[in-house]
Write a protein that holds these residues in place. Structure first.
Motif, short mmCIF file in Angstrom:
data_model
loop_
_atom_site.label_atom_id
_atom_site.label_comp_id
_atom_site.label_asym_id
_atom_site.label_seq_id
_atom_site.Cartn_x
_atom_site.Cartn_y
_atom_site.Cartn_z
N LYS A 28 54.36 -15.38 29.82
CA LYS A 28 53.06 -15.81 30.31
C LYS A 28 52.23 -16.42 29.17
CE LYS A 28 50.80 -12.88 33.17
NZ LYS A 28 50.53 -11.52 33.73
N ALA A 32 50.75 -20.15 28.90
CA ALA A 32 49.30 -20.34 28.87
C ALA A 32 48.84 -21.02 27.58
CB ALA A 32 48.58 -19.00 29.02
N ALA A 66 40.63 -9.59 20.79
CA ALA A 66 39.27 -10.15 21.00
C ALA A 66 38.61 -9.59 22.25
CB ALA A 66 39.34 -11.67 21.07
N LYS A 67 39.42 -9.05 23.18
CA LYS A 67 38.81 -8.63 24.44
C LYS A 67 37.95 -7.38 24.29
CE LYS A 67 42.96 -6.39 26.25
NZ LYS A 67 44.19 -6.78 26.97
N THR A 70 34.52 -8.80 24.79
CA THR A 70 34.16 -9.53 26.01
C THR A 70 33.10 -8.83 26.86
OG1 THR A 70 36.42 -10.37 25.99
CG2 THR A 70 35.12 -10.82 27.95
N CYS A 73 29.43 -10.07 26.35
CA CYS A 73 29.19 -11.52 26.27
C CYS A 73 27.77 -11.94 26.64
CB CYS A 73 30.22 -12.29 27.09
SG CYS A 73 30.20 -11.88 28.83
N GLU A 74 26.99 -11.08 27.28
CA GLU A 74 25.59 -11.43 27.56
C GLU A 74 24.70 -11.19 26.34
OE1 GLU A 74 23.79 -12.70 30.21
OE2 GLU A 74 25.69 -13.21 31.15
N PHE A 77 28.05 -13.53 20.92
CA PHE A 77 29.39 -14.12 20.99
C PHE A 77 30.13 -13.90 19.67
CE2 PHE A 77 28.84 -17.95 18.34
CZ PHE A 77 27.45 -17.99 18.24
N LYS B 24 44.29 -18.96 33.29
CA LYS B 24 45.67 -18.62 32.96
C LYS B 24 45.75 -17.98 31.57
CE LYS B 24 49.72 -21.41 32.62
NZ LYS B 24 50.35 -22.70 32.91
N PHE B 25 44.97 -18.51 30.64
CA PHE B 25 44.97 -17.98 29.28
C PHE B 25 44.37 -16.57 29.25
CE2 PHE B 25 43.45 -17.40 24.95
CZ PHE B 25 44.51 -17.89 24.21
N GLU B 27 44.28 -14.47 31.60
CA GLU B 27 45.26 -13.58 32.24
C GLU B 27 46.37 -13.21 31.24
OE1 GLU B 27 46.79 -13.78 36.80
OE2 GLU B 27 46.92 -15.60 35.60
N ASP B 31 42.62 -10.36 29.62
CA ASP B 31 41.17 -10.32 29.49
C ASP B 31 40.53 -11.01 30.67
OD1 ASP B 31 38.67 -9.87 28.47
OD2 ASP B 31 38.85 -11.27 26.79
N HIS B 33 37.89 -10.79 32.40
CA HIS B 33 36.46 -10.61 32.62
C HIS B 33 35.98 -11.78 33.49
CE1 HIS B 33 32.16 -10.33 31.84
NE2 HIS B 33 32.36 -9.15 31.29
N ILE B 35 33.40 -13.51 33.50
CA ILE B 35 32.69 -14.59 32.79
C ILE B 35 33.64 -15.76 32.52
CG2 ILE B 35 33.10 -13.69 30.43
CD1 ILE B 35 29.87 -15.47 31.64
N TYR B 36 34.94 -15.50 32.47
CA TYR B 36 35.93 -16.55 32.19
C TYR B 36 36.38 -17.33 33.43
CZ TYR B 36 36.35 -14.20 27.66
OH TYR B 36 36.09 -13.64 26.44
N SER B 45 25.05 -15.89 34.55
CA SER B 45 25.04 -15.45 33.15
C SER B 45 24.03 -16.26 32.34
CB SER B 45 26.42 -15.65 32.54
OG SER B 45 26.65 -17.03 32.27
N TYR B 47 24.69 -18.18 30.11
CA TYR B 47 25.29 -19.48 29.81
C TYR B 47 25.14 -20.46 30.98
CZ TYR B 47 27.36 -16.48 26.29
OH TYR B 47 27.52 -15.59 25.27
N PRO B 54 37.63 -16.47 22.80
CA PRO B 54 37.56 -17.02 21.44
C PRO B 54 38.87 -17.57 20.87
CG PRO B 54 37.00 -14.66 21.46
CD PRO B 54 37.13 -15.08 22.87
N PRO B 87 29.94 -20.31 22.12
CA PRO B 87 31.19 -20.24 22.90
C PRO B 87 31.53 -21.59 23.54
CG PRO B 87 29.68 -18.44 23.48
CD PRO B 87 28.90 -19.39 22.63
#
Lengths: 134, 149
Positions: A28, A32, A66-67, A70, A73-74, A77, B24-25, B27, B31, B33, B35-36, B45, B47, B54, B87
């Motif tokens: 995957k 990706a 990095a997650k 996440t 994020c509000e 960053f 896809k990335f 996933e 991650d 979330h 927001i993605y 949000s 944004y 990142p 971001p």
């Protein structure tokens, strides 16, 4: 929910332990990311390269790590994110993601980050600076 | 070995932070979330839209650095760094290019190692730098020897 500003120097965000690394995870990530280097997906190619078996993309581990940020994020960053790839991640390895506050001011929080395998060995380590919005 | 390549750049390539690619990335790094990928979450949000993780700049096309010859096999990704001004926004256009930042050699227990530092940069349409993604690639002695044959 906690805000990231509440974390103090010396405190750690909650660790996240990933499920054992599977071949599908790496297939995957190859798809990706566009990184189709066969040492990450094809046993024979990994062996030809002198490896005991396929290894995870370093960037897969870095991406996972990095997650930890996440959920915040509000509030801000990831402004700077640096890692050194210390050791290889193999199939079925169990990787735990860690982040600990190193420095903090009104504008940013600097974390020491690491991904550690089931033997307690750091496979990835580095730092992340999380910039805070006003 | 690569000292003469320091400073060389690719021609900028237009990339789009594509919605499906971001999902896809996200996933693939586990991650997911909202927001993605969730448009409503993005709109509500700060944004006003969805953003990208990142390490997403890995997927962009940075073009080809003319004259830079890299071995096809045996490269080791030693270090990776990202720097962001903000971001990345889903749907935005970025102009991306690569640059050879540095090359140096060090003696180690594994022989003479080469360290090639390549920066992958992304700018907005006005030429403002949005991110820099710097990779340090390690070239071991065996690969160096094979290349000089």
């Amino acid at each position: 929910m906690t805000t990231i500003r509440e974390w103090q120097v010396g405190q750690s965000l909650p660790d996240v332990t990933l499920p054992p690394v599977s071949r599908l995870d790496l297939i995957k990530y190859a798809g990706a990311s566009g990184d189709y280097n066969p040492i990450h997906t094809i046993d024979d190619e990994a062996k030809k390269a002198g490896l005991p078996g396929i290894i995870a993309h370093g960037m897969w581990t870095m991406g996972n790590l990095a997650k930890l940020f996440t959920p915040y994020c509000e509030e801000g960053f990831v402004q700077d994110y640096f890692v050194r790839f210390q050791s290889m991640v193999f199939l079925n390895d169990v990787v735990t993601l860690k982040a600990k506050v190193k420095e903090k001011d009104d504008k940013a929080i600097r974390f020491v980050v690491a991904a550690v395998n089931q033997h307690g060995k750091e496979v990835v380590k580095g730092e992340a600076v999380f910039a805070l919005y006003e | 070995m690569y000292q003469g390549d320091i400073g060389k750049r690719s021609v900028k390539v237009k990339n789009i932070v594509e919605r499906g690619a971001v999902k896809k990335f996200a996933e693939a790094i586990g991650d997911l979330h909202p927001i993605y990928w969730d448009e409503e979450t993005g709109k509500r949000s700060r944004y006003g839209r969805n953003i990208a993780p990142p390490t997403f700049p890995r997927v962009f096309d940075y073009g080809v650095i003319e004259g830079l010859k890299l071995p096809a096999k045996g490269l080791i990704h030693g270090e990776q760094r990202f720097h962001y001004e903000r971001p990345l926004f889903v749907g935005e256009e970025l102009y991306c290019y690569a640059e050879v930042k540095d090359y140096y050699e060090k003696q180690s227990s594994m022989g003479q190692l080469g360290f090639l530092v390549i920066a992958n940069n992304g700018e907005d349409a006005d030429g403002n730098l949005i991110f820099t993604s710097t990779s340090t690639i390690i070239i071991n002695e065996a690969v160096r020897k094979a290349m000089s044959v």
